[in-house]
Design a protein around this motif. Structure first.
Motif, mmCIF file in Angstrom:
data_model
loop_
_atom_site.group_PDB
_atom_site.id
_atom_site.type_symbol
_atom_site.label_atom_id
_atom_site.label_comp_id
_atom_site.label_asym_id
_atom_site.label_seq_id
_atom_site.Cartn_x
_atom_site.Cartn_y
_atom_site.Cartn_z
ATOM 1 N N ASN A 131 0.836 -1.202 0.000
ATOM 2 C CA ASN A 131 0.000 0.000 0.000
ATOM 3 C C ASN A 131 0.871 1.253 0.000
ATOM 4 O OD1 ASN A 131 -2.592 -1.193 -0.046
ATOM 5 N ND2 ASN A 131 -2.421 -1.645 2.134
ATOM 6 N N LYS A 132 1.923 1.240 0.809
ATOM 7 C CA LYS A 132 2.839 2.386 0.865
ATOM 8 C C LYS A 132 3.586 2.542 -0.461
ATOM 9 C CE LYS A 132 6.308 4.480 3.829
ATOM 10 N NZ LYS A 132 7.116 4.322 5.043
ATOM 11 N N LEU A 133 4.024 1.411 -1.040
ATOM 12 C CA LEU A 133 4.705 1.478 -2.339
ATOM 13 C C LEU A 133 3.788 2.089 -3.393
ATOM 14 C CD1 LEU A 133 6.698 -1.858 -2.838
ATOM 15 C CD2 LEU A 133 7.581 0.413 -2.369
ATOM 16 N N ALA A 134 2.541 1.657 -3.420
ATOM 17 C CA ALA A 134 1.595 2.169 -4.412
ATOM 18 C C ALA A 134 1.320 3.655 -4.199
ATOM 19 C CB ALA A 134 0.301 1.371 -4.365
ATOM 20 N N GLN A 135 1.287 4.099 -2.942
ATOM 21 C CA GLN A 135 1.066 5.516 -2.638
ATOM 22 C C GLN A 135 2.193 6.381 -3.182
ATOM 23 O OE1 GLN A 135 0.717 5.754 1.609
ATOM 24 N NE2 GLN A 135 -1.409 6.426 1.484
ATOM 25 N N ASN A 136 3.423 5.892 -3.059
ATOM 26 C CA ASN A 136 4.593 6.658 -3.472
ATOM 27 C C ASN A 136 5.070 6.284 -4.877
ATOM 28 O OD1 ASN A 136 4.721 7.908 -0.917
ATOM 29 N ND2 ASN A 136 5.720 6.100 -0.092
ATOM 30 N N LEU A 179 15.530 0.698 -12.844
ATOM 31 C CA LEU A 179 14.152 0.480 -12.390
ATOM 32 C C LEU A 179 13.650 1.660 -11.566
ATOM 33 C CD1 LEU A 179 14.283 -3.262 -11.243
ATOM 34 C CD2 LEU A 179 13.063 -2.345 -13.232
ATOM 35 N N PRO A 180 12.370 1.992 -11.697
ATOM 36 C CA PRO A 180 11.784 2.992 -10.793
ATOM 37 C C PRO A 180 11.932 2.500 -9.345
ATOM 38 C CG PRO A 180 10.300 2.497 -12.627
ATOM 39 C CD PRO A 180 11.408 1.496 -12.686
ATOM 40 N N ASP A 181 12.089 3.415 -8.411
ATOM 41 C CA ASP A 181 12.413 3.067 -7.020
ATOM 42 C C ASP A 181 11.485 2.030 -6.399
ATOM 43 O OD1 ASP A 181 14.624 4.680 -7.046
ATOM 44 O OD2 ASP A 181 13.622 6.380 -6.085
ATOM 45 N N ASN A 182 10.180 2.186 -6.563
ATOM 46 C CA ASN A 182 9.261 1.255 -5.917
ATOM 47 C C ASN A 182 9.283 -0.116 -6.577
ATOM 48 O OD1 ASN A 182 8.435 3.058 -3.930
ATOM 49 N ND2 ASN A 182 7.063 4.045 -5.370
ATOM 50 N N ILE A 183 9.557 -0.176 -7.850
ATOM 51 C CA ILE A 183 9.710 -1.458 -8.545
ATOM 52 C C ILE A 183 11.037 -2.093 -8.117
ATOM 53 C CG2 ILE A 183 9.923 -2.572 -10.800
ATOM 54 C CD1 ILE A 183 7.079 -1.582 -10.218
ATOM 55 N N LYS A 184 12.033 -1.256 -7.895
ATOM 56 C CA LYS A 184 13.345 -1.729 -7.412
ATOM 57 C C LYS A 184 13.196 -2.476 -6.083
ATOM 58 C CE LYS A 184 16.376 1.387 -8.396
ATOM 59 N NZ LYS A 184 17.224 2.582 -8.419
#
Length: 146
Positions: free
Chosen positions: A6-11, A58-63
């Motif tokens: 949820n936090k990853l998706a938010q950011n 990679l984008p940070d959250n995908i990383k």
């Protein structure tokens, strides 16, 4: 340590939401797990040098999803074709107590969608680690899906 999807998706920088929307998933946890199954399978086919190169782009959250649950002493798999990629993603999903892929078609759709979104953001298909014919099959599948 469990990832807070949820936090990853938010950011998120757009990738996770784009993948969720394309796959018709509303749950951040399930979307994160599916992204993980595909990326961890891809990671298992790469050398450490290739993974390090990919991680830089990679984008940070995908990383964060990519490096999660990484066991450095694993056998390297070979992804020769889209069919072998699907097979390995199914094997990866089966190894988890909580399966998130209900069929081969769902796995195929997830692979194509995730690679398409990553290609849009970081041009993943331009990297040498996706060998022929897998690279061409992914391009063709993405073209047909568009």
């Amino acid at each position: 340590m469990e990832i807070d999807y949820n936090k990853l998706a938010q950011n998120d920088e757009g990738c996770i939401e784009e993948i969720k929307e394309a796959l018709g998933i509303h749950c951040n946890f399930k979307a994160g797990r599916i992204i993980g199954r595909v990326l961890h399978t891809l990671r298992s086919s790469l050398t450490y040098v290739e993974s390090a190169d990919l991680i830089q782009h990679l984008p940070d959250n995908i990383k964060i999803i990519y490096v999660s649950d990484w066991k450095l002493k694993t056998n390297q798999i070979e992804l020769k074709s889209l069919e072998s990629f699907v097979n390995e993603v199914i094997v990866n999903d089966s190894a988890h107590a909580e399966r998130v892929l209900s069929s081969r078609m769902v796995a195929l759709d997830a692979i194509i969608t995730i690679i398409r979104v990553l290609n849009k953001h970081i041009n993943i298909l331009s990297y040498d680690f996706l060998k022929y014919p897998l690279n061409n099959q992914l391009k063709e599948a993405m073209y047909k899906a568009a």
